[in-house]
Design an enzyme around this catalytic site. Sequence first.
Site, mmCIF file in Angstrom:
data_model
loop_
_atom_site.group_PDB
_atom_site.id
_atom_site.type_symbol
_atom_site.label_atom_id
_atom_site.label_comp_id
_atom_site.label_asym_id
_atom_site.label_seq_id
_atom_site.Cartn_x
_atom_site.Cartn_y
_atom_site.Cartn_z
ATOM 1 N N LEU A 134 0.836 -1.213 0.000
ATOM 2 C CA LEU A 134 0.000 0.000 0.000
ATOM 3 C C LEU A 134 0.867 1.258 0.000
ATOM 4 O O LEU A 134 0.808 2.080 0.915
ATOM 5 C CB LEU A 134 -0.988 -0.001 1.171
ATOM 6 C CG LEU A 134 -1.961 -1.175 1.229
ATOM 7 C CD1 LEU A 134 -2.960 -1.013 2.371
ATOM 8 C CD2 LEU A 134 -2.729 -1.319 -0.102
ATOM 9 N N THR A 164 12.339 -2.109 -4.856
ATOM 10 C CA THR A 164 11.147 -2.958 -5.052
ATOM 11 C C THR A 164 11.274 -3.818 -6.311
ATOM 12 O O THR A 164 11.042 -5.030 -6.267
ATOM 13 C CB THR A 164 9.883 -2.074 -5.123
ATOM 14 O OG1 THR A 164 9.605 -1.599 -3.813
ATOM 15 C CG2 THR A 164 8.681 -2.848 -5.652
ATOM 16 N N ASP A 219 6.815 -3.547 -22.000
ATOM 17 C CA ASP A 219 7.500 -3.413 -23.294
ATOM 18 C C ASP A 219 8.640 -2.395 -23.225
ATOM 19 O O ASP A 219 9.504 -2.356 -24.097
ATOM 20 C CB ASP A 219 6.506 -3.031 -24.405
ATOM 21 C CG ASP A 219 5.730 -1.743 -24.138
ATOM 22 O OD1 ASP A 219 5.943 -1.113 -23.082
ATOM 23 O OD2 ASP A 219 4.896 -1.379 -24.991
ATOM 24 N N GLU A 220 8.652 -1.595 -22.157
ATOM 25 C CA GLU A 220 9.686 -0.549 -22.064
ATOM 26 C C GLU A 220 11.085 -1.109 -21.905
ATOM 27 O O GLU A 220 12.063 -0.380 -22.080
ATOM 28 C CB GLU A 220 9.382 0.391 -20.896
ATOM 29 C CG GLU A 220 8.090 1.130 -21.074
ATOM 30 C CD GLU A 220 7.947 2.294 -20.116
ATOM 31 O OE1 GLU A 220 8.946 2.704 -19.510
ATOM 32 O OE2 GLU A 220 6.824 2.789 -19.990
ATOM 33 N N TYR A 280 13.175 3.440 -14.310
ATOM 34 C CA TYR A 280 12.083 2.465 -14.184
ATOM 35 C C TYR A 280 12.273 1.283 -15.126
ATOM 36 O O TYR A 280 12.267 0.123 -14.693
ATOM 37 C CB TYR A 280 10.724 3.144 -14.466
ATOM 38 C CG TYR A 280 9.625 2.151 -14.797
ATOM 39 C CD1 TYR A 280 9.121 1.288 -13.828
ATOM 40 C CD2 TYR A 280 9.098 2.058 -16.103
ATOM 41 C CE1 TYR A 280 8.131 0.357 -14.139
ATOM 42 C CE2 TYR A 280 8.116 1.137 -16.409
ATOM 43 C CZ TYR A 280 7.628 0.284 -15.425
ATOM 44 O OH TYR A 280 6.652 -0.640 -15.738
ATOM 45 N N LYS A 325 12.993 -2.765 -14.405
ATOM 46 C CA LYS A 325 12.135 -3.868 -14.898
ATOM 47 C C LYS A 325 12.965 -4.835 -15.741
ATOM 48 O O LYS A 325 12.784 -6.054 -15.670
ATOM 49 C CB LYS A 325 10.956 -3.320 -15.711
ATOM 50 C CG LYS A 325 9.929 -2.553 -14.916
ATOM 51 C CD LYS A 325 9.234 -3.360 -13.838
ATOM 52 C CE LYS A 325 8.282 -4.397 -14.392
ATOM 53 N NZ LYS A 325 7.506 -5.048 -13.285
ATOM 54 N N ARG A 355 9.643 14.947 -20.983
ATOM 55 C CA ARG A 355 10.269 13.999 -20.041
ATOM 56 C C ARG A 355 11.708 13.753 -20.503
ATOM 57 O O ARG A 355 11.917 13.453 -21.695
ATOM 58 C CB ARG A 355 9.449 12.704 -20.081
ATOM 59 C CG ARG A 355 10.044 11.553 -19.311
ATOM 60 C CD ARG A 355 9.208 10.286 -19.508
ATOM 61 N NE ARG A 355 7.971 10.328 -18.756
ATOM 62 C CZ ARG A 355 6.995 9.426 -18.887
ATOM 63 N NH1 ARG A 355 7.099 8.434 -19.741
ATOM 64 N NH2 ARG A 355 5.899 9.514 -18.155
#
Length: 385
Positions: free
Chosen positions: A88, A150, A175-176, A201, A205, A324
């Site tokens: 959370l 994480t 897909d990134e 990020y 992944k 970005r």
Amino acid sequence: LPCLVAAIRCGWANRSRRYAIQVFPSLCAFVCIRNVGIGKAVAETVSEQGFKPKHILVTGGCGFIGANFVRYVARNHPDVHITVLDKLTYAGNPANIDGLPQSQVELVIGDICDASLLERIVPGCDAIVHFAAESHNDNSIFDPEPFIRTNVEGTMRLLEAARKYDVRFHHISTDEVYGDLALDDPARFDENSPYRPSSPYSASKAASDHLVRAWTRTYGLRATISNCSNNYGPYQHVEKFIPRQITSILEGARPKLYGTGENVRDWIHTEDHSSAVWDILTKGRMGETYLIGADGERNNITVLRMILEAMGKDPDDFDWVRDRPGHDRRYAIDSTKLRRELGWEPRHTDFAEGLRQTIDWYVANEAWWRPAKAATEARYAKQGQ
Ligand code: NAD
Ligand code: TDX
């Protein structure tokens, strides 16, 4: 098994049942070695009968995609018990799984990095479906650390628990990890595309995907990976593109478009992502990766104008804002393998209709998004976005 059946039919086993008793375990062992075995043997195995989980652990089940998956399984497979493990964070909301039968769905509030907690909840589960992650690119640019913790360490902890208790593992990825494609390039990503992540990020992944492959090859973990394109639908946090624009319009603010607005995303309804994950979990080949996409390529300015028009606004009523850093230009998924091998098809193929339903959901659920809106916009304002 077909050989055994044939042998029984031709009377061979009748002459000596003992042979059947001796041969059957060997066949089972052969199948098991191929299923649980290591390296390439794992990747080559096709699970013919399908996997029928009875108790799944869904990490990140109070986030956007995880909660939609929990709802999908609860609705379509009422015999499957679901334990949701969720820390959370700002992105997790227990209300996302409200209203589901308590006898079927239980929530454990905790961190996937907590090995002692995993020791308590992983035994007894026959599959882990791992959605939990820090998921927002812009946040990762601002502060990469929680992403490494994480997405990388947390995935490693789960893999270790799955290995120890021999639990089937499905890893949710993006897909990134493949980086981006040029705007004018007809190419799409497939399972053989090279890894070239751009942001903290997507790098985290990519690292987690590599860990899953290493655990599969080295330890024989029964695992699959899926890399999906951009999801949209209900329960998505207001920091993400589509909900941000819808909720800004609802509160009378002007939507914000990064850079030139030409960046292309390949949109899929989150319910189609759920059905694909279920198919891979139950029918996928061990050690394999499947790309999930619904042929939904559109550039950001087109999507924003569709939202504005669907909400009765002037399609030019938005602000251009700072781009970005490292902004990926285009994502596009070729999901042929998933469709051919597992027979999966998306159901939400009308993007305009899916968008309208999503807008309706945010209109009807202001109490859900309102508490997060002001803080999210304050964070964007600090970044000039
Ligand atoms: P989200 O940010 O909405 O939800 C993430 C959930 O994980 C939240 O409930 C959060 O509380 C939980 N969580 C975060 N850290 C945790 C920890 N340490 N321990 C336990 N729980 C933790 O994310 P999402 O958009 O639903 O994405 C879910 C997964 O799908 C992620 O793995 C993401 O990389 C992947 N994915 C997302 C998209 C997309 O379009 N959003 C596309 C492809 C893949
Ligand atoms: O206000 C905005 N304006 C804007 O132009 C926001 C929030 C985004 N954008 C652009 C950036 C992207 O090109 O819209 C596009 C989509 O942005 P996000 O919703 O942040 O998604 P994206 O960065 O593409 O990543 C998403 O898809 C892949 C998910 O957040 C990831 O978790 C997933 O892996």
